[in-house]
Design an enzyme around this catalytic site. Structure first.
Site, PDB file in Angstrom:
ATOM      1  N   HIS B 131       0.858  -1.141  -0.022  1.00  0.00           N
ATOM      2  CA  HIS B 131      -0.028  -0.111   0.025  1.00  0.00           C
ATOM      3  C   HIS B 131       0.951   1.114   0.102  1.00  0.00           C
ATOM      4  O   HIS B 131       2.015   1.231   0.542  1.00  0.00           O
ATOM      5  CB  HIS B 131      -0.711  -0.056   1.278  1.00  0.00           C
ATOM      6  CG  HIS B 131      -1.770   1.129   1.318  1.00  0.00           C
ATOM      7  ND1 HIS B 131      -1.667   2.284   1.764  1.00  0.00           N
ATOM      8  CD2 HIS B 131      -3.295   0.754   1.151  1.00  0.00           C
ATOM      9  CE1 HIS B 131      -2.951   2.958   1.703  1.00  0.00           C
ATOM     10  NE2 HIS B 131      -3.974   2.067   1.536  1.00  0.00           N
ATOM     11  N   ASP B 208       3.370  -4.444   8.133  1.00  0.00           N
ATOM     12  CA  ASP B 208       2.131  -3.587   7.945  1.00  0.00           C
ATOM     13  C   ASP B 208       1.089  -4.575   7.955  1.00  0.00           C
ATOM     14  O   ASP B 208       0.890  -5.484   7.128  1.00  0.00           O
ATOM     15  CB  ASP B 208       2.064  -3.016   6.620  1.00  0.00           C
ATOM     16  CG  ASP B 208       0.818  -2.327   6.304  1.00  0.00           C
ATOM     17  OD1 ASP B 208      -0.188  -2.594   6.895  1.00  0.00           O
ATOM     18  OD2 ASP B 208       0.654  -1.776   4.980  1.00  0.00           O
ATOM     19  N   GLN B 211      -4.334  -5.200   7.020  1.00  0.00           N
ATOM     20  CA  GLN B 211      -5.163  -6.151   6.328  1.00  0.00           C
ATOM     21  C   GLN B 211      -5.378  -7.452   7.101  1.00  0.00           C
ATOM     22  O   GLN B 211      -6.301  -8.325   6.743  1.00  0.00           O
ATOM     23  CB  GLN B 211      -4.936  -6.289   5.044  1.00  0.00           C
ATOM     24  CG  GLN B 211      -5.030  -5.236   4.028  1.00  0.00           C
ATOM     25  CD  GLN B 211      -6.420  -4.616   4.006  1.00  0.00           C
ATOM     26  OE1 GLN B 211      -7.487  -5.278   4.267  1.00  0.00           O
ATOM     27  NE2 GLN B 211      -6.524  -3.111   3.663  1.00  0.00           N
ATOM     28  N   LYS B 234     -10.308  -0.920  10.378  1.00  0.00           N
ATOM     29  CA  LYS B 234     -10.603  -2.022   9.522  1.00  0.00           C
ATOM     30  C   LYS B 234     -10.833  -3.364  10.428  1.00  0.00           C
ATOM     31  O   LYS B 234     -11.348  -4.426   9.639  1.00  0.00           O
ATOM     32  CB  LYS B 234      -9.185  -2.253   8.610  1.00  0.00           C
ATOM     33  CG  LYS B 234      -8.748  -1.100   7.782  1.00  0.00           C
ATOM     34  CD  LYS B 234      -7.703  -1.572   6.782  1.00  0.00           C
ATOM     35  CE  LYS B 234      -7.044  -0.476   6.190  1.00  0.00           C
ATOM     36  NZ  LYS B 234      -7.895   0.293   5.097  1.00  0.00           N
ATOM     37  N   CYS B 372      -4.701   2.291  -3.939  1.00  0.00           N
ATOM     38  CA  CYS B 372      -3.386   2.863  -3.299  1.00  0.00           C
ATOM     39  C   CYS B 372      -2.190   1.869  -3.576  1.00  0.00           C
ATOM     40  O   CYS B 372      -1.349   1.924  -2.443  1.00  0.00           O
ATOM     41  CB  CYS B 372      -3.722   3.335  -1.676  1.00  0.00           C
ATOM     42  SG  CYS B 372      -4.955   4.413  -1.315  1.00  0.00           S
TER      43      CYS B 372
END
Lengths: 144, 414
Positions: B131, B208, B211, B234, B372
């Site tokens: 991202h 990261d 998600q 999220k 993104c």
């Protein structure tokens, strides 16, 4: 015969869209209209003519003749192309000063306002802004 | 004779009933089919109630007040930190730093780690799946200090090329930063292996996890991650709060990110000394209600059970992959063997924006565009995709609605 004004052309568009009573019909018509937009020559599909703020790619250029502005455009998305075709149809061949000051309420009246609002990522606001910039540029040139 | 305990079955109807936003209709009384969960997830009533209760009854500033409300709010906020620490199996609660979200967590490390550990000639390694939030901060750092960004390439199915990854690692590499799960394609990356390979050369790794948090069990200790970032919104919590997990030794070694109140020990006009972890990295009044909401979201997920959530989501993803993938003219983008809750696709040569606009008009919320991840779309040679991303409350019915919608799209643009 005099060229219909921006307001008259806008009214025509509103009346045409009023013939469809469902959104699907309106979209089909919008997509069809996109096919009639005066095509921009491929050699102008460069970053200089690209409009940012759209999820799809949009290119727009304009020519001036006797104080009137003529637009040419394309997009890789058909709905976007339909949207810009509405703007081109209403604006092209109009006096630069009229374009620069035009109000565009007709976009709210064709029954697709959920998708035509300026905050949508369709870049409509950016397209209108660029067309008005062309008009301002040409009206300044004409005065000089 | 005692009845054998069985795990409570995942009752998706009951789960859906817990989410007020899922009960609404859009446009002409169309039921909302929400398939944009990778962008943000809806919030269960318990999260909304927790935040409303804080503002209605407990509102006060934390960490400084001597009064009853402040003490109570401080306790609740620090309890939320403990909930997060337990959720990711951190060794210490003070290894959990609250940030505004994943993006700020990554920027914090790019600043605090970058300033002190990265210099001219060094290299940072990210993947082609990132991202922008796990790419641009590193580009900015590289530009500032004269370091170079190296990119782990992907295979055509959207999985990382691990051989190429290993060949990128060297004594010049100062950090590896990769996502746990790709937002654009849903690829689950083998981060345990990625971390182990980097650690073999004593290179720290930032994950990261934006998600992953709503889908996967996260165990930062088992992974041995140096830094792990994720966002509350999220994972069914509020926007505006997220988490940076960092190993205690790293967080103690790094300088503060922002200066201000709540992060200091002593301040004079000559110099200031900084508070201990975690406060050193938390300048200013934090998003207190957000922290409490995030903890409520974690409690909600844990009440359903990670295994049950994963099993349900795996079933919906398998159904969606088959159902959507079998529509004539549909091309699935991202078909890695390990995937989570994302079906990214193109319908013939119909532009994703056109497809998304019509799906929206049918009440189906998807994301269209580059997600993104512009460099990834360039690598795949496509302008973008239509992305349906699922959460624990999505069902086969949602997939069927999407499939019907795609047929309408095909009809309209035929």
């Amino acid at each position: 015969m005099a060229t219909p004004s921006i307001a008259e052309r806008a009214q025509d568009v509103v009346e045409e869209f009023a013939l469809f009573d469902d959104w699907m019909g309106k979209y089909e018509y919008l997509i069809d209209l996109g096919k009639d937009v005066p095509a921009i020559d491929d050699s102008f599909k460069t970053p200089d003519y690209r409009i940012h703020g759209c999820q799809s790619q949009v290119w727009l250029r304009a020519e001036e003749q006797d104080g009137r502005v003529y637009f040419f455009a394309d997009s890789d998305a058909l709905i976007t192309k339909g949207l810009i075709s509405l703007l081109v149809r209403v604006f092209t061949g109009q006096p630069a000063s009229d374009i620069a000051t035009a109000q565009l309420e007709f976009l709210d009246k064709i029954g697709l306002q959920d998708h035509l609002s300026a905050t949508r990522k369709n870049g409509l606001a950016a397209m209108v802004k660029r067309m008005k910039q062309y008009a301002l540029l040409f009206s300044a040139t004409v005065r000089n | 004779m005692p009845t054998p305990r069985t795990s409570v079955a995942f009752d998706v109807d009951a789960v859906r009933a817990a989410f007020p936003a899922l009960q609404q209709t859009v446009y002409d009384e169309l039921p909302l089919i929400y398939l944009d969960n990778a962008a943000t997830a809806q919030k269960p009533r318990v999260v909304l109630d927790r935040m409303a209760h804080y503002y209605a009854v407990e509102n006060s500033n934390i960490h400084r007040g001597v009064h009853f409300l402040s003490q109570q709010a401080t306790d609740a906020y620090e309890q939320a930190r403990q909930t997060v620490a337990r959720f990711i199996n951190a060794a210490h609660t003070h290894e959990v730093i609250f940030t505004r979200g994943t993006t700020e967590a990554i920027n914090l490390i790019a600043s605090s780690y970058g300033k002190t550990q990265v210099s001219a000639g060094d290299e940072l390694v990210v993947s082609a799946l990132e991202h922008h939030s796990n790419l641009v901060p590193w580009q900015m750092l590289c530009e500032e200090v004269g370091a170079t960004l190296r990119i782990i390439p992907i295979h055509d199915d959207g999985s990382l090329d691990l051989d190429a990854y290993r060949s990128l690692l060297s004594e010049r590499t100062k950090l590896v930063a990769v996502n746990h799960i790709s937002n654009a394609l849903g690829t689950i990356n083998p981060i345990a292996q990625i971390i182990a390979d980097a650690h073999a050369l004593e290179i720290p790794v930032l994950i990261d996890g934006a998600q992953a948090a709503p889908h996967a069990k996260i165990d930062v200790r088992a992974l041995d991650a140096d830094f792990y970032c994720f966002s509350s919104h999220k994972m069914f919590g509020p926007t505006g709060i997220g988490v940076l997990y960092g190993k205690e030794a790293w967080l103690n070694a790094l300088p503060p990110y922002q200066g201000g109140g709540d992060m200091i020990e002593q301040v004079s006009f000559e110099r200031s000394t900084y508070d201990s972890l975690p406060h050193k990295f938390e300048a200013g009044t934090p998003h207190i209600a957000g922290g409490l909401g995030l903890a409520a979201a974690i409690d909600f997920m844990e009440s359903l059970g990670h295994d049950a959530i994963e099993a349900h989501e795996r079933e919906v993803l398998a159904y969606a992959t088959e159902r959507i993938g079998n529509i004539e003219g549909v091309r699935l983008i991202g078909t890695a063997p390990q995937k989570a809750s994302v079906v990214s696709f193109l319908v013939g040569d119909i532009h994703p924006y056109d497809a998304g606009t019509i799906l929206d008009r049918l009440g189906i919320a998807v994301r269209t565009g580059h997600h993104c991840a512009q460099p990834l779309m360039d690598r795949l040679g496509i302008p973008g995709t239509v992305r349906a991303s699922f959460a624990l409350y999505n069902t086969r019915n949602d997939v069927d609605a999407l499939a019907d919608g795609i047929l309408k799209v095909k009809q309209l643009f035929a």
